[in-house]
Design an enzyme around this catalytic site. Structure first.
Site, PDB file in Angstrom:
ATOM      1  N   LYS A  11       0.886  -1.064  -0.012  1.00  0.00           N
ATOM      2  CA  LYS A  11      -0.103   0.073   0.032  1.00  0.00           C
ATOM      3  C   LYS A  11       0.794   1.397  -0.044  1.00  0.00           C
ATOM      4  O   LYS A  11       2.250   1.214   0.314  1.00  0.00           O
ATOM      5  CB  LYS A  11      -0.769   0.040   1.117  1.00  0.00           C
ATOM      6  CG  LYS A  11      -1.923  -1.230   1.108  1.00  0.00           C
ATOM      7  CD  LYS A  11      -2.727  -0.990   2.556  1.00  0.00           C
ATOM      8  CE  LYS A  11      -3.858  -1.997   2.441  1.00  0.00           C
ATOM      9  NZ  LYS A  11      -4.788  -2.011   3.682  1.00  0.00           N
ATOM     10  N   TYR A  51     -12.175  -2.016  -3.938  1.00  0.00           N
ATOM     11  CA  TYR A  51     -12.795  -2.097  -2.651  1.00  0.00           C
ATOM     12  C   TYR A  51     -14.366  -1.970  -2.696  1.00  0.00           C
ATOM     13  O   TYR A  51     -14.927  -1.805  -1.663  1.00  0.00           O
ATOM     14  CB  TYR A  51     -12.181  -1.006  -1.665  1.00  0.00           C
ATOM     15  CG  TYR A  51     -10.503  -1.478  -1.373  1.00  0.00           C
ATOM     16  CD1 TYR A  51     -10.394  -2.282  -0.478  1.00  0.00           C
ATOM     17  CD2 TYR A  51      -9.684  -0.798  -2.046  1.00  0.00           C
ATOM     18  CE1 TYR A  51      -9.089  -2.640  -0.050  1.00  0.00           C
ATOM     19  CE2 TYR A  51      -8.602  -1.082  -1.826  1.00  0.00           C
ATOM     20  CZ  TYR A  51      -8.329  -1.935  -0.755  1.00  0.00           C
ATOM     21  OH  TYR A  51      -6.750  -2.240  -0.549  1.00  0.00           O
ATOM     22  N   ASN A 114      -1.733  -0.002   7.139  1.00  0.00           N
ATOM     23  CA  ASN A 114      -1.183  -1.351   7.592  1.00  0.00           C
ATOM     24  C   ASN A 114      -0.313  -2.092   6.482  1.00  0.00           C
ATOM     25  O   ASN A 114       0.153  -2.968   6.662  1.00  0.00           O
ATOM     26  CB  ASN A 114      -2.187  -2.108   7.824  1.00  0.00           C
ATOM     27  CG  ASN A 114      -3.276  -2.631   6.976  1.00  0.00           C
ATOM     28  OD1 ASN A 114      -3.106  -2.432   5.745  1.00  0.00           O
ATOM     29  ND2 ASN A 114      -4.532  -2.970   7.404  1.00  0.00           N
ATOM     30  N   HIS A 117      -2.130  -5.599   1.858  1.00  0.00           N
ATOM     31  CA  HIS A 117      -3.208  -6.376   1.495  1.00  0.00           C
ATOM     32  C   HIS A 117      -3.043  -7.694   1.065  1.00  0.00           C
ATOM     33  O   HIS A 117      -2.047  -7.526   0.001  1.00  0.00           O
ATOM     34  CB  HIS A 117      -4.255  -5.414   0.575  1.00  0.00           C
ATOM     35  CG  HIS A 117      -5.443  -6.176   0.134  1.00  0.00           C
ATOM     36  ND1 HIS A 117      -6.692  -6.186   0.882  1.00  0.00           N
ATOM     37  CD2 HIS A 117      -5.535  -7.014  -1.135  1.00  0.00           C
ATOM     38  CE1 HIS A 117      -7.353  -7.006   0.210  1.00  0.00           C
ATOM     39  NE2 HIS A 117      -6.731  -7.573  -1.000  1.00  0.00           N
ATOM     40  N   GLU A 128      -9.205 -10.687  -7.600  1.00  0.00           N
ATOM     41  CA  GLU A 128      -8.322  -9.342  -7.397  1.00  0.00           C
ATOM     42  C   GLU A 128      -7.263  -9.439  -8.396  1.00  0.00           C
ATOM     43  O   GLU A 128      -6.774  -8.490  -8.811  1.00  0.00           O
ATOM     44  CB  GLU A 128      -7.757  -9.529  -5.969  1.00  0.00           C
ATOM     45  CG  GLU A 128      -8.979  -9.075  -4.717  1.00  0.00           C
ATOM     46  CD  GLU A 128      -8.709  -9.169  -3.388  1.00  0.00           C
ATOM     47  OE1 GLU A 128      -9.091  -8.625  -2.612  1.00  0.00           O
ATOM     48  OE2 GLU A 128      -7.457  -9.829  -3.129  1.00  0.00           O
TER      49      GLU A 128
END
Length: 140
Positions: A11, A51, A114, A117, A128
């Site tokens: 990310k 998302y 974080n 993913h 995905e």
């Protein structure tokens, strides 16, 4: 054990801190192989589409904003039980609850930033991967 493929994303919070190589090394050191990888800067439309499952959740706007704030590295990882292994390597979503040595414990800034993913099931992984890669881009 089955050889599988899973989707992985590094990310923007991690790419901004130049952690792409360090995070990829953790995957590789744990037996996963990168068979496709590219650096993208998600548009708002791409982030909202990727998302979409979270569209009704209160954090959706913040999630989209974060994911469009900088470059992201999208990858396909391959290995034995790659989906479960990837999730173990990443650690709990909340870095405060993540096990020592996991990516999120080591690199994440917060629950929202974080660093990574990863797909949670074979169906999600397939979806995905297809969102970001054509078959000819996966060259394992």
């Amino acid at each position: 054990m089955a050889i599988e493929r899973t989707f992985s994303m590094i990310k923007p919070d991690a790419t901004k801190r130049n952690l792409t190589g360090a995070i990829t090394k953790v995957f590789e050191d744990n037996g996963l192989r990168v068979v496709a990888s590219k650096r993208v800067w998600m548009s708002k439309r791409e982030a909202e589409g990727f998302y979409a499952v979270h569209k009704e959740r209160p954090f959706f706007g913040e999630l989209v904003e974060g994911m469009t704030s900088g470059p992201t590295v999208v990858q396909v990882l391959e290995g034995e039980n790659a989906i479960l292994k990837n999730r173990e390597i990443m650690g709990a979503t909340n870095p405060e609850q993540a096990a020592e040595g996991t990516i999120r414990k080591t690199f994440a800034l917060s629950i929202g930033e974080n660093s990574v993913h990863g797909s949670d099931a074979p169906e999600t992984a397939a979806q995905e991967i297809k969102y970001w890669f054509s078959d000819t881009e996966i060259v394992g």
